[in-house]
Write an enzyme that holds these catalytic residues in place. Structure first.
Site, PDB file in Angstrom:
ATOM      1  N   SER A 148      42.089  35.960  11.515  1.00 57.68           N
ATOM      2  CA  SER A 148      41.510  36.331  12.802  1.00 57.68           C
ATOM      3  C   SER A 148      40.004  36.201  12.710  1.00 57.68           C
ATOM      4  CB  SER A 148      41.877  37.781  13.142  1.00 57.68           C
ATOM      5  OG  SER A 148      41.134  38.252  14.256  1.00 57.68           O
TER       6      SER A 148
ATOM      7  N   TYR B 136      43.064  47.006  11.364  1.00 55.08           N
ATOM      8  CA  TYR B 136      43.433  45.610  11.620  1.00 55.08           C
ATOM      9  C   TYR B 136      42.408  44.656  11.021  1.00 55.08           C
ATOM     10  CZ  TYR B 136      44.449  41.343  14.283  1.00 55.08           C
ATOM     11  OH  TYR B 136      44.730  40.061  14.658  1.00 55.08           O
TER      12      TYR B 136
END
Length: 683
Positions: free
Chosen positions: A560, A573
């Site tokens: 990401s 996360y």
């Protein structure tokens, strides 16, 4: 409007081809003769419709038929240059074609056109080939099909390579035996004929059923000999565990010359054959029917160790046997090749037999690998029938070579379309039932890969796989990537489905999107278990298989932009994504010596189609940014340099490039797919 003759031919073909006792997949051909209108003259013209090259009877459609004018077909007899030049006649068939479209005429076209019968079937039934490959096949044919007052109903035709001369031979035999309903083709199969489609089909079935019944009634009960001590089938769980452990090594050996996809079979037919004393002798004789050995090679490679041999000992011996197999195949090629022969096509086995475990078959794609295994099962059935009544005596290696390296066969191979970018590759994609994972799996399948859809939800995984095609294209498996045993089992399923694994996409993920003070230890552990630990476990299990294959590979992490960008309220996360990003670098260094590339993709927020966003992440992120959730995709787009929303398909595009043939020298790289987020630029 379709000619009724064609309608009947298609129906007959489909019925015959649907039952494996009649013929193998893509084996045999059928024809019908009749009249139609010449669109130029308006006159009636005699035509023959015959299954074209490369088709399958069970699924035959009108477009799979070649249509020829019978007057021109029969006129070829007058210009036939003789058996030494009969290959030229295949090109001549093109000058007999009627109309446009349709399939290319096959080598068996002459058999159908020259035989004086309205309908002709040529099939490869196991029972018929058993008689055809028996040492005393001609005598058996006379005994089985009688020579009473009405004469012999089925006539023996000595082995001859398929072609124009064989068509002439069968035509002459039919003319000399008006009472005959068909013939046994030595070493090959059967041919039957009739005045109507119904009569032809009935006669084909009569020949097959009569041969099968005779073998059943008169054959000895132990055609493969007694049980060989220690060679019986392992218990099912142990059998499949050993198969999974051996499969990557076997696939690597079978892919020495060119990459192959694999298929595993542990059917009772195979296991019983390998448990019997005569299996080494019979396997060494190879297959006989051309349709068989063109897909299985002239003979299989057989592990000569008992069923309880350890995996390590089996692997050591398989590697030794592989060297011997390659040397033997090269000797076979050298002994029979001429200056005009095509180059050797590869010396690796397409069938590998492991006592107590089963059969591993290989091909350029899953369907070809599966069909090769089915053909070897046909060959086992043929050997059983021949040995029940007589001695199995296939055609000679010289004749096998003439067909395997036939100029016409080479021309057929050259006509095949170029393989797609990911052909022969086996991809294992986690979290692939939806979102980014599903987009990547879909694109990989479209580019020719075999795909394993791995997901926590088995039903969704199977549904997603079914959307991509048959199990020759994709399978769905269940996996909790945070559990080592579950990961190992899922990789084993991939290996047993397609032979091994070449490409892994670590995509499974989730996010709870909470600020530091609201993030619990459970929240932290869950996200790290799935993404950091899960990626590690999947990469570890897949790397074992890749290293055993010695074919290189790709491991791809869907990380990401958050791996390098410090966004708000996202501690667990983003930390997990940073962990994944560094795994890419670490594994790229460690696995490079094995030819395994490891790369990553850093998407921006993918809203549409995302399982993570649909599960509450989207609502939380929208709340963080003070916007409505339905506007989240546009919000992400507007904060990028390109002002474009990132979709799952954009991530899939990057995955295809990174794992494709144009990026063979790139490893340890992270590719941003974020439409330009300056704060996430790599440094």
């Amino acid at each position: 409007m379709t000619n009724p003759v064609v309608t009947d031919l298609i129906s007959r073909s489909n019925r015959l081809g649907a039952d494996p006792k009649n013929t193998n997949y893509a084996g045999g051909n059928t024809s019908a003769k009749g009249a139609d209108t010449d669109p130029v003259t308006g006159d009636a013209v005699e035509l023959m419709w015959v299954k074209g090259s490369g088709g399958d009877l069970g699924t035959l459609q009108e477009k799979g038929l070649a249509v020829l004018r019978l007057d021109r077909m029969r006129a070829l007899v007058d210009v036939y240059p003789g058996v030494e030049r009969e290959d030229e006649m295949v090109a001549a068939f093109d000058y007999c074609l009627h109309g446009k479209g349709g399939a290319a005429p096959s080598i068996d076209t002459a058999m159908h056109g020259l035989v004086d019968a309205a309908h002709v079937d040529h099939l490869h039934p196991d029972a018929g080939i058993a008689i055809a490959t028996a040492a005393d096949g001609e005598e058996l044919t006379q005994k089985i099909f009688g020579d009473g007052a009405g004469g012999q109903t089925v006539v023996w035709v000595p082995w001859r390579r398929p072609g124009f001369q064989l068509g002439l031979d069968i035509a002459a035999i039919k003319a000399a035996n008006p009472q005959a309903i068909g013939c046994i083709l030595g070493g090959h199969g059967i041919t039957a004929w009739g005045d109507t489609s119904e009569e032809c089909e009935a006669r084909s079935l009569e020949i097959i059923e009569t041969a099968a019944a005779y073998i059943q009634e008169h054959g000895r009960p132990d055609p493969f000999g007694g049980e060989l001590a220690g060679y019986g089938a392992l218990e099912a769980t142990a059998r499949r565990a050993k198969a999974a452990a051996l499969s990557p090594t076997i696939r690597g050996l079978a892919s020495t010359d060119r990459p192959m996809v694999g298929h595993f079979t542990d059917s009772e037919v195979v296991l019983d054959f390998l448990s019997r004393a005569e299996h080494p002798r019979l396997a060494a004789l190879g297959t006989s029917c051309p349709d068989h050995f063109l897909r299985t090679k002239v003979r299989p490679m057989v592990l000569d160790l008992p069923a309880d041999a350890s995996v390590d000992d089996s692997i050591t011996r398989l590697k030794e046997l592989h060297e011997e197999y390659r040397a033997d195949y090269q000797a076979y090629y050298d002994a029979h090749a001429t200056d005009e022969s095509p180059a050797i096509r590869g010396a690796d086995p397409l069938i590998v037999l492991v006592p107590g475990v089963g059969m591993f078959s290989f091909g350029a794609n899953k369907q070809t690998a599966r069909v090769a295994g089915e053909f070897y099962v046909n060959a086992i059935n043929v050997m059983r029938g021949a040995e029940s009544l007589s001695t199995y005596t296939p055609i000679s290696d010289a004749e096998k070579f003439r067909i395997e390296y036939w100029a016409l066969e080479e021309a057929k191979l050259q006509r095949m379309p170029a393989p797609k970018s990911h052909a022969t590759r086996v991809a294992f994609v986690t979290g692939a039932a939806s979102g980014i994972g599903n987009a990547i799996a879909t694109r990989l399948a479209a580019e020719g890969a075999c795909v394993v859809i791995a997901d926590l939800d088995l039903d969704k995984a199977r549904d997603a796989a079914a959307e991509l095609g048959s199990t020759d294209v994709a399978v769905g498996v269940q996996v909790d990537v945070s559990k080592p045993d579950a990961v190992a089992a899922a990789i084993d399923e991939a290996v047993l489905a397609f032979g091994g694994v070449d490409l892994v996409v670590n995509n499974a993920g989730l996010s709870l999107s909470k600020p530091l003070l609201e993030t619990t230890e459970k929240d932290w552990d869950l996200q790290h278990d799935v993404m950091a630990k899960g990626s590690f476990l999947v990469s570890q299990a897949a790397a074992r298989a890749m290293i055993a294959q010695q074919m290189g590979g790709d491991i791809l992490y869907i990380a990401s932009k958050n791996a390098v960008f410090a966004g708000p309220s996202n501690i667990a996360y983003s930390a997990t994504k940073a962990d994944q990003a560094h795994q890419v670098r670490l594994l790229a260094v460690e696995l490079g010596e094995h030819g395994i590339k490891v790369n990553g993709i850093n998407p921006d927020g993918v809203v549409r189609g995302s399982g993570i966003f649909a599960g509450g992440w989207g609502a939380n992120r929208a709340k963080t940014y003070g916007i409505d959730e339905e506007n989240l995709g546009e919000f992400y787009a507007q904060r990028t340099i390109l002002k474009r929303e990132v979709l799952p398909e954009h991530v899939a595009n990057a995955a295809i490039v990174l794992t494709g043939p144009d990026m063979t020298h790139t490893t340890g790289l992270h590719v941003p797919v974020d439409a330009g987020v300056a704060a996430a630029f790599l440094r």
